[in-house]
Design a protein around this motif. Structure first.
Motif, PDB file in Angstrom:
ATOM      1  N   UNK A 107       1.154  -1.561   0.040  1.00  0.00           N
ATOM      2  CA  UNK A 107       0.204   0.161   0.086  1.00  0.00           C
ATOM      3  C   UNK A 107       0.609   1.107  -0.041  1.00  0.00           C
ATOM      4  N   UNK A 108       0.671   1.805  -0.927  1.00  0.00           N
ATOM      5  CA  UNK A 108       1.324   3.142  -1.327  1.00  0.00           C
ATOM      6  C   UNK A 108       0.774   4.501  -0.297  1.00  0.00           C
ATOM      7  N   UNK A 109       1.471   5.592   0.674  1.00  0.00           N
ATOM      8  CA  UNK A 109       0.651   6.652   1.304  1.00  0.00           C
ATOM      9  C   UNK A 109       1.531   8.238   0.211  1.00  0.00           C
ATOM     10  N   UNK A 110       0.791   8.185  -0.923  1.00  0.00           N
ATOM     11  CA  UNK A 110       1.660   9.526  -1.618  1.00  0.00           C
ATOM     12  C   UNK A 110       2.608  10.040  -1.141  1.00  0.00           C
ATOM     13  N   UNK A 111       1.276  11.225  -0.335  1.00  0.00           N
ATOM     14  CA  UNK A 111       1.296  12.638   0.311  1.00  0.00           C
ATOM     15  C   UNK A 111       3.070  12.474   1.179  1.00  0.00           C
ATOM     16  N   UNK A 112       2.231  11.031   2.272  1.00  0.00           N
ATOM     17  CA  UNK A 112       4.089  10.844   2.769  1.00  0.00           C
ATOM     18  C   UNK A 112       5.297  10.157   2.291  1.00  0.00           C
ATOM     19  N   UNK A 113       4.993   9.588   0.913  1.00  0.00           N
ATOM     20  CA  UNK A 113       6.074   9.084   0.447  1.00  0.00           C
ATOM     21  C   UNK A 113       5.982   8.025   1.595  1.00  0.00           C
ATOM     22  N   UNK A 114       5.449   7.115   0.957  1.00  0.00           N
ATOM     23  CA  UNK A 114       5.151   5.884   2.146  1.00  0.00           C
ATOM     24  C   UNK A 114       4.919   4.614   1.760  1.00  0.00           C
ATOM     25  N   UNK A 115       6.026   4.002   1.071  1.00  0.00           N
ATOM     26  CA  UNK A 115       5.425   2.323   1.366  1.00  0.00           C
ATOM     27  C   UNK A 115       5.372   1.219   1.813  1.00  0.00           C
ATOM     28  N   UNK A 116       4.012   0.673   2.420  1.00  0.00           N
ATOM     29  CA  UNK A 116       4.251  -0.991   3.889  1.00  0.00           C
ATOM     30  C   UNK A 116       3.404  -1.946   2.491  1.00  0.00           C
ATOM     31  N   UNK A 117       4.553  -2.599   3.491  1.00  0.00           N
ATOM     32  CA  UNK A 117       4.274  -4.214   3.128  1.00  0.00           C
ATOM     33  C   UNK A 117       3.809  -4.861   4.016  1.00  0.00           C
ATOM     34  N   UNK A 118       2.570  -5.818   3.843  1.00  0.00           N
ATOM     35  CA  UNK A 118       1.990  -6.645   4.369  1.00  0.00           C
ATOM     36  C   UNK A 118       2.927  -8.122   3.957  1.00  0.00           C
ATOM     37  N   UNK A 119       3.426  -8.647   4.957  1.00  0.00           N
ATOM     38  CA  UNK A 119       4.699  -9.766   4.297  1.00  0.00           C
ATOM     39  C   UNK A 119       4.544 -11.096   5.195  1.00  0.00           C
ATOM     40  N   UNK A 120       4.066 -12.604   4.295  1.00  0.00           N
ATOM     41  CA  UNK A 120       3.967 -13.514   4.986  1.00  0.00           C
ATOM     42  C   UNK A 120       4.814 -14.304   4.657  1.00  0.00           C
ATOM     43  N   UNK A 121       5.909 -14.786   5.074  1.00  0.00           N
ATOM     44  CA  UNK A 121       6.565 -15.573   4.448  1.00  0.00           C
ATOM     45  C   UNK A 121       6.338 -16.683   4.412  1.00  0.00           C
ATOM     46  N   UNK A 122       6.369 -17.931   3.373  1.00  0.00           N
ATOM     47  CA  UNK A 122       6.145 -19.216   3.274  1.00  0.00           C
ATOM     48  C   UNK A 122       7.481 -20.127   3.552  1.00  0.00           C
ATOM     49  N   UNK A 123       7.297 -21.899   3.732  1.00  0.00           N
ATOM     50  CA  UNK A 123       7.856 -22.393   4.111  1.00  0.00           C
ATOM     51  C   UNK A 123       8.956 -22.445   2.979  1.00  0.00           C
ATOM     52  N   UNK A 124       9.559 -22.010   2.258  1.00  0.00           N
ATOM     53  CA  UNK A 124      10.605 -21.772   0.985  1.00  0.00           C
ATOM     54  C   UNK A 124      11.334 -21.157   1.195  1.00  0.00           C
ATOM     55  N   UNK A 125      10.912 -20.675   2.183  1.00  0.00           N
ATOM     56  CA  UNK A 125      11.810 -19.299   2.294  1.00  0.00           C
ATOM     57  C   UNK A 125      12.486 -19.490   3.895  1.00  0.00           C
ATOM     58  N   UNK A 126      12.643 -20.533   4.477  1.00  0.00           N
ATOM     59  CA  UNK A 126      13.093 -21.368   5.495  1.00  0.00           C
ATOM     60  C   UNK A 126      14.665 -20.810   5.495  1.00  0.00           C
ATOM     61  N   UNK A 127      15.586 -20.106   6.275  1.00  0.00           N
ATOM     62  CA  UNK A 127      16.555 -20.448   6.279  1.00  0.00           C
ATOM     63  C   UNK A 127      17.119 -20.368   8.260  1.00  0.00           C
ATOM     64  N   UNK A 128      16.999 -20.528   8.620  1.00  0.00           N
ATOM     65  CA  UNK A 128      17.165 -21.205  10.230  1.00  0.00           C
ATOM     66  C   UNK A 128      15.595 -22.147  10.629  1.00  0.00           C
ATOM     67  N   UNK A 129      15.655 -22.815  10.990  1.00  0.00           N
ATOM     68  CA  UNK A 129      15.064 -24.038  11.109  1.00  0.00           C
ATOM     69  C   UNK A 129      13.793 -22.938  12.036  1.00  0.00           C
ATOM     70  N   UNK A 130      12.553 -23.136  10.855  1.00  0.00           N
ATOM     71  CA  UNK A 130      11.259 -22.322  11.149  1.00  0.00           C
ATOM     72  C   UNK A 130      11.137 -20.315  11.485  1.00  0.00           C
ATOM     73  N   UNK A 131      12.809 -20.321  11.354  1.00  0.00           N
ATOM     74  CA  UNK A 131      13.134 -18.830  10.382  1.00  0.00           C
ATOM     75  C   UNK A 131      12.836 -18.488   9.020  1.00  0.00           C
ATOM     76  N   UNK A 132      12.510 -17.166   8.823  1.00  0.00           N
ATOM     77  CA  UNK A 132      12.682 -16.775   7.168  1.00  0.00           C
ATOM     78  C   UNK A 132      14.025 -16.427   7.830  1.00  0.00           C
ATOM     79  N   UNK A 133      14.871 -16.717   5.533  1.00  0.00           N
ATOM     80  CA  UNK A 133      15.894 -16.695   5.418  1.00  0.00           C
ATOM     81  C   UNK A 133      16.160 -14.990   5.515  1.00  0.00           C
ATOM     82  N   UNK A 134      17.320 -14.548   6.057  1.00  0.00           N
ATOM     83  CA  UNK A 134      18.261 -13.041   5.649  1.00  0.00           C
ATOM     84  C   UNK A 134      17.346 -12.559   4.172  1.00  0.00           C
TER      85      UNK A 134
END
Ligand SMILES: CCCCCCCCCCCCCC(=O)SCCNC(=O)CCNC(=O)[C@H](O)C(C)(C)COP(=O)(O)OP(=O)(O)OC[C@H]1O[C@@H](n2cnc3c(N)ncnc32)[C@H](O)[C@@H]1OP(=O)(O)O
Length: 273
Positions: free
Chosen positions: A153-180
Motif C-alpha cells: 500500500x502506498x501513501x503518496x503524500x507521505x512518500x511511504x510504502x508499506x508491505x504486509x508480508x507473510x513468509x512461507x516455508x520455501x523461504x526458510x533459513x534457520x529452522x522455522x525462520x525466514x532466510x535473511x
C-alpha cells in the motif's frame, strides 16, 4: 468429471473442483476461477502430461491459456494461504484507502502488466522485450503460500510504502525462520517500489540492513518504508520491519537508490556507463 452444479466459489459452470465451497470474502471471482483451474490442471493435466485430450480439450492449449490468464492475475489480493492476521491487516489498510490517503498496489508476475496498470508514469520501460520478459523475483512461486505472500500500500503524500508480508516455508533459513535474503528481498522491493513512485526509474545502489529479531515463518510482519531525502539523482530511504502489534522490531534498513535515465532501456543504460 465435470460437475453440472458449477462452483459456488466462482460460478464457473464446469468446475469440478469446488462445487460446494463458499466464496471467500474479498476474493475476486476471476481469482477463484484461476485457483480452480490450477487445481484442475494439477489433478488431471499434470498427471496426463501435454498433448492429451480431456473431453476434447488439449491439455497443452489449456496450459497455454492458463499461463496467459495467470499474467493478468493480481497476486496482491487475499488467497486461502493468508492467515487471519494477514487478512485483518489487509482489511485495515483497505479501509484507509477509502478516503484516498492510501492506495492498494496491485501486483502481477510480470512487470509488463504492472507497468500497464500502476507504473505507467513512473517507470518508463522503453524496450518491448524488457517489458514482456521481466518476471518479478518475489512472484516467482506459483503455489500460494509457499514463498512471498505480500501486498503493498502506498501513501503518496507521505512518500511511504508499506508491505504486509507473510513468509512461507520455501523461504526458510534457520529452522522455522525466514532466510535473511528473503527479508532483504522484501525490503528491497518495498523500498524500491516507494523510490519508483517518487523518482521513476531507479536502481538499488546501497542497501544496509540490521537484523534485530528473526521472523517466524507463517507470521505476518509490516515492512514500513519512506523516502527521507532526494538529492539530485539520489533517493535516500529508510525502513522498519515490525510484527503486527508493533512490539517486535525484526529489521531496520537504510537504502540509496539512483535514478536512471528513463528514456533508455536498461541494456542501453548499462552499456553507456
Ligand atoms: C511500485 C510498484 C510495486 C512494486 C513493483 C516493482 C518493484 C520493483 C522493485 C525492484 C527493486 C529491486 C531493485 C534491485 O534489486 S536493483 C539490482 C541491484 N542493483 C544493481 O545491480 C545496481 C548496480 N549498480 C549500478 O548499476 C550503478 O552503480 C548505479 C546505476 C547504481 C549508479 O551508477 P551511475 O553511473 O548511474 O551513477 P554514478 O556512479 O555516477 O553515481 C551517481 C551518484 O551516486 C553515488 N553512488 C553510486 N553508488 C553509490 C553507492 N553504492 N553508495 C553511495 N553512493 C553511491 C555516486 O557517488 C554519485 O554521487 P555524486 O558523486 O554525484 O555525489
Amino acid at each position: 468429471m465435470f460437475s453440472k452444479r458449477g462452483c459456488s466459489h466462482c460460478t464457473f459452470q464446469n468446475c469440478p473442483v469446488r462445487p460446494y465451497a463458499k466464496r471467500k470474502p474479498n476474493t475476486k471471482q476471476a481469482d477463484c476461477i484461476y485457483d480452480c483451474l490450477d487445481l484442475w490442471l494439477v489433478k488431471w493435466a499434470g498427471l496426463l502430461g501435454d498433448g492429451h485430450q480431456l473431453h476434447g480439450i488439449s491439455t497443452f492449449s489449456f496450459q497455454t491459456w492458463l499461463s496467459q490468464a495467470r499474467q493478468s492475475k493480481d497476486y496482491a489480493l487475499p488467497n486461502s494461504s493468508w492467515s487471519q492476521g494477514m487478512m485483518d491487516l489487509y482489511s485495515r489498510f483497505l479501509e484507509m484507502c477509502k478516503d484516498g490517503t492510501w492506495k492498494r498496489i496491485p501486483s502481477y508476475t510480470w512487470l509488463y502488466r504492472s507497468t500497464q496498470l500502476n507504473l505507467k508514469k513512473s517507470l518508463k520501460l522503453t524496450s518491448e522485450k524488457e517489458r514482456k520478459e521481466t518476471r518479478l523475483f518475489p512472484r516467482n512461486m506459483d503455489t500460494e503460500g509457499v514463498g512471498f505472500e505480500y501486498a503493498m500500500f502506498l501513501n503518496p503524500s507521505e512518500k511511504r510504502m508499506v508491505c504486509l508480508f507473510q513468509p512461507g516455508p520455501y523461504l526458510e533459513g534457520h529452522p522455522g525462520f525466514a532466510h535473511g535474503g528473503s527479508t532483504a528481498t522484501i525490503i528491497d522491493s518495498t523500498i524500491g517500489g516507494c523510490a519508483i513512485f517518487v523518482a521513476g526509474r531507479v536502481m538499488t545502489a546501497n542497501l544496509s540492513i540490521n537484523y534485530r529479531n528473526p521472523i517466524p515463518l507463517g507470521s505476518v510482519v509490516l515492512v514500513d518504508s519512506k523516502v527521507d531525502q532526494v538529492e539530485g539523482r539520489k533517493v535516500f530511504l529508510s525502513c522498519q520491519v515490525r510484527s503486527i502489534d508493533g512490539q517486535t522490531l525484526h529489521a531496520e534498513a537504510t537504502a540509496l537508490f539512483i535514478r536512471l535515465d528513463s528514456t533508455k532501456s536498461l541494456q542501453q543504460q548499462m552499456s553507456s556507463q
